[in-house]
Design a protein around this motif. Sequence first.
Motif, mmCIF file in Angstrom:
data_model
loop_
_atom_site.group_PDB
_atom_site.id
_atom_site.type_symbol
_atom_site.label_atom_id
_atom_site.label_comp_id
_atom_site.label_asym_id
_atom_site.label_seq_id
_atom_site.Cartn_x
_atom_site.Cartn_y
_atom_site.Cartn_z
ATOM 1 N N ARG A 1 46.949 76.199 -54.766
ATOM 2 C CA ARG A 1 47.156 74.934 -54.059
ATOM 3 C C ARG A 1 46.873 75.157 -52.584
ATOM 4 N NH1 ARG A 1 53.041 72.886 -55.658
ATOM 5 N NH2 ARG A 1 53.514 75.065 -55.280
ATOM 6 N N HIS A 2 46.193 74.194 -51.998
ATOM 7 C CA HIS A 2 45.873 74.279 -50.582
ATOM 8 C C HIS A 2 46.631 73.168 -49.864
ATOM 9 C CE1 HIS A 2 42.631 77.169 -51.371
ATOM 10 N NE2 HIS A 2 42.377 76.429 -52.436
ATOM 11 N N HIS A 3 47.307 73.535 -48.814
ATOM 12 C CA HIS A 3 48.115 72.565 -48.086
ATOM 13 C C HIS A 3 47.721 72.589 -46.603
ATOM 14 C CE1 HIS A 3 50.806 71.781 -51.459
ATOM 15 N NE2 HIS A 3 50.817 73.080 -51.668
ATOM 16 N N SER A 4 46.559 72.026 -46.314
ATOM 17 C CA SER A 4 46.169 71.962 -44.916
ATOM 18 C C SER A 4 47.002 70.935 -44.165
ATOM 19 C CB SER A 4 44.679 71.614 -44.806
ATOM 20 O OG SER A 4 44.407 70.395 -45.482
ATOM 21 N N HIS A 5 47.513 69.970 -44.890
ATOM 22 C CA HIS A 5 48.395 68.963 -44.303
ATOM 23 C C HIS A 5 49.578 68.764 -45.237
ATOM 24 C CE1 HIS A 5 45.409 67.982 -41.286
ATOM 25 N NE2 HIS A 5 44.514 67.945 -42.247
ATOM 26 N N PRO A 6 50.744 68.369 -44.713
ATOM 27 C CA PRO A 6 51.891 68.108 -45.589
ATOM 28 C C PRO A 6 51.549 67.041 -46.624
ATOM 29 C CG PRO A 6 52.556 68.158 -43.284
ATOM 30 C CD PRO A 6 51.064 68.167 -43.292
ATOM 31 N N ASP A 7 51.890 67.286 -47.887
ATOM 32 C CA ASP A 7 51.666 66.278 -48.909
ATOM 33 C C ASP A 7 52.811 65.279 -48.883
ATOM 34 O OD1 ASP A 7 53.786 67.610 -50.010
ATOM 35 O OD2 ASP A 7 52.684 68.439 -51.701
ATOM 36 N N ASP A 8 52.864 64.418 -49.877
ATOM 37 C CA ASP A 8 53.897 63.375 -49.885
ATOM 38 C C ASP A 8 55.298 63.976 -49.848
ATOM 39 O OD1 ASP A 8 52.061 61.379 -49.891
ATOM 40 O OD2 ASP A 8 52.047 61.117 -52.072
ATOM 41 N N ARG A 9 55.497 65.087 -50.572
ATOM 42 C CA ARG A 9 56.819 65.715 -50.554
ATOM 43 C C ARG A 9 57.129 66.248 -49.166
ATOM 44 N NH1 ARG A 9 56.070 69.864 -55.327
ATOM 45 N NH2 ARG A 9 54.090 69.984 -54.235
ATOM 46 N N GLY A 10 56.103 66.828 -48.516
ATOM 47 C CA GLY A 10 56.302 67.346 -47.173
ATOM 48 C C GLY A 10 56.668 66.252 -46.195
ATOM 49 N N ARG A 11 55.984 65.117 -46.281
ATOM 50 C CA ARG A 11 56.311 64.006 -45.390
ATOM 51 C C ARG A 11 57.718 63.491 -45.662
ATOM 52 N NH1 ARG A 11 50.661 62.990 -45.921
ATOM 53 N NH2 ARG A 11 50.959 61.815 -47.852
ATOM 54 N N ALA B 1 65.884 71.023 -46.227
ATOM 55 C CA ALA B 1 64.476 70.648 -46.313
ATOM 56 C C ALA B 1 63.578 71.882 -46.337
ATOM 57 C CB ALA B 1 64.111 69.739 -45.141
ATOM 58 N N ALA B 2 63.896 72.877 -45.509
ATOM 59 C CA ALA B 2 63.085 74.093 -45.480
ATOM 60 C C ALA B 2 63.169 74.841 -46.809
ATOM 61 C CB ALA B 2 63.538 74.989 -44.326
ATOM 62 N N CYS B 3 64.365 74.886 -47.397
ATOM 63 C CA CYS B 3 64.507 75.526 -48.716
ATOM 64 C C CYS B 3 63.632 74.843 -49.749
ATOM 65 C CB CYS B 3 65.968 75.507 -49.160
ATOM 66 S SG CYS B 3 67.016 76.749 -48.370
ATOM 67 N N ARG B 4 63.665 73.503 -49.761
ATOM 68 C CA ARG B 4 62.852 72.781 -50.733
ATOM 69 C C ARG B 4 61.366 73.062 -50.511
ATOM 70 N NH1 ARG B 4 67.473 72.206 -51.316
ATOM 71 N NH2 ARG B 4 66.969 74.098 -52.414
ATOM 72 N N ALA B 5 60.949 73.115 -49.241
ATOM 73 C CA ALA B 5 59.538 73.370 -48.954
ATOM 74 C C ALA B 5 59.116 74.758 -49.427
ATOM 75 C CB ALA B 5 59.283 73.216 -47.456
ATOM 76 N N TYR B 6 59.952 75.769 -49.153
ATOM 77 C CA TYR B 6 59.596 77.121 -49.587
ATOM 78 C C TYR B 6 59.663 77.250 -51.104
ATOM 79 C CZ TYR B 6 59.113 79.102 -44.952
ATOM 80 O OH TYR B 6 58.651 79.395 -43.698
ATOM 81 N N GLU B 7 60.614 76.573 -51.716
ATOM 82 C CA GLU B 7 60.728 76.639 -53.172
ATOM 83 C C GLU B 7 59.502 76.026 -53.849
ATOM 84 O OE1 GLU B 7 64.450 74.704 -53.641
ATOM 85 O OE2 GLU B 7 65.620 76.509 -53.323
ATOM 86 N N HIS B 8 58.902 75.012 -53.209
ATOM 87 C CA HIS B 8 57.728 74.354 -53.777
ATOM 88 C C HIS B 8 56.426 75.009 -53.335
ATOM 89 C CE1 HIS B 8 59.469 71.039 -56.000
ATOM 90 N NE2 HIS B 8 60.277 70.778 -54.995
ATOM 91 N N GLY B 9 56.498 76.055 -52.493
ATOM 92 C CA GLY B 9 55.310 76.816 -52.164
ATOM 93 C C GLY B 9 54.560 76.396 -50.925
ATOM 94 N N GLY C 1 56.217 76.097 -47.716
ATOM 95 C CA GLY C 1 57.120 76.249 -46.584
ATOM 96 C C GLY C 1 56.428 76.672 -45.302
ATOM 97 N N ASP C 2 55.538 77.683 -45.415
ATOM 98 C CA ASP C 2 54.867 78.156 -44.208
ATOM 99 C C ASP C 2 54.006 77.063 -43.593
ATOM 100 O OD1 ASP C 2 56.015 80.644 -44.371
ATOM 101 O OD2 ASP C 2 54.323 81.567 -45.427
ATOM 102 N N ASN C 3 53.361 76.251 -44.438
ATOM 103 C CA ASN C 3 52.501 75.187 -43.928
ATOM 104 C C ASN C 3 53.297 74.076 -43.249
ATOM 105 O OD1 ASN C 3 51.222 76.375 -46.572
ATOM 106 N ND2 ASN C 3 49.511 75.631 -45.354
ATOM 107 N N LEU C 4 54.549 73.911 -43.680
ATOM 108 C CA LEU C 4 55.353 72.804 -43.166
ATOM 109 C C LEU C 4 56.286 73.237 -42.040
ATOM 110 C CD1 LEU C 4 55.560 69.778 -43.993
ATOM 111 C CD2 LEU C 4 57.619 70.372 -45.264
ATOM 112 N N ALA C 5 56.367 74.552 -41.784
ATOM 113 C CA ALA C 5 57.373 75.071 -40.849
ATOM 114 C C ALA C 5 57.263 74.447 -39.461
ATOM 115 C CB ALA C 5 57.265 76.595 -40.758
#
Length: 293
Positions: free
Chosen positions: A212-222, A243-251, A253-257
């Motif tokens: 998965r590529h996350h150049s931008h936050p997806d809907d979950r990230g937003r 929120a950070a836990c959920r982001a890292y758990e979904h893979g 986290g680094d992109n959304l930090a």
Amino acid sequence: MAIPDRRASTLALAHALSAAEHGLPVIPLSATKLPALRSPHRDEDRPSSCRGACGLPGHGVHDATTDPAAVRTLFAAAPWATGYGIACGRAPHHLIGIDLDIDATGRYDSVTALQQLALHHLFTIPPTVTVLTPSGGRHIWLSGPPGVAVPNSAGRLAPGIDIRGTGGYLVGPGSATTHGTYRLVPGTGTLPPAPCPRALLQLLRPRAPTRRHHSHPDDRGRGLIRFVLAATEGQRNTRLFWAACRAYEHGFGDNLANALTEAAIRTGLPEHEARATIASAARLTSPHCEPPR
């Protein structure tokens, strides 16, 4: 540092010791349901991957123990603790927690969703330990087989159904939090955690990894960013950590930090504190999880 509530802390220790006596590894929790002991690596320049090898307390669920002396030591170091967490995925019970949230807006019904999953996949939830949360939700305790790592997840099975597996923890019954006390459902406290039905276990098993590529936050990230932005004073750190836990758990986290950091700063949280909270979430979240609220 919070002023200790001696009665709540004494009760939390007593409940934690009782749980440890029954083979459940425990850690002290603050009234916000987060690990009560801060990381000994919090002032280091780089996020630490230490899981307790340094020998110091403050590694969240990795501190969990069934040794009574060690439990007392952890609580003595955190006299402000008003609750305790129970580590999932650890022997002898290999606990799996089914966390059924209650949505006051009526957008979803987690209880009905679990019933529909059971009907569709032909399993039933056996009588087992069940804990009532202050919000009206329920934690259903199940035991998994040795050698099977069940990942944590949030809403993957269905909206409002979170899974607490390896690397996660459940708030133990008797814990006092800012929103109320966790209590056993009458008649379930004497039951052992029932074996997880095989069909349900298949739904909980890790999925094959996909690129998965996350150049931008997806809907979950937003959605997580909006969750952080909605924090009021007294909620900012807790919401950011969740929120950070959920982001890292979904893979992702680094992109959304950075986006999470910026959102936390907008709510009034200092940048260094926001980044430390996100680093803590990265450290305490199991690296193999797809995704204790």
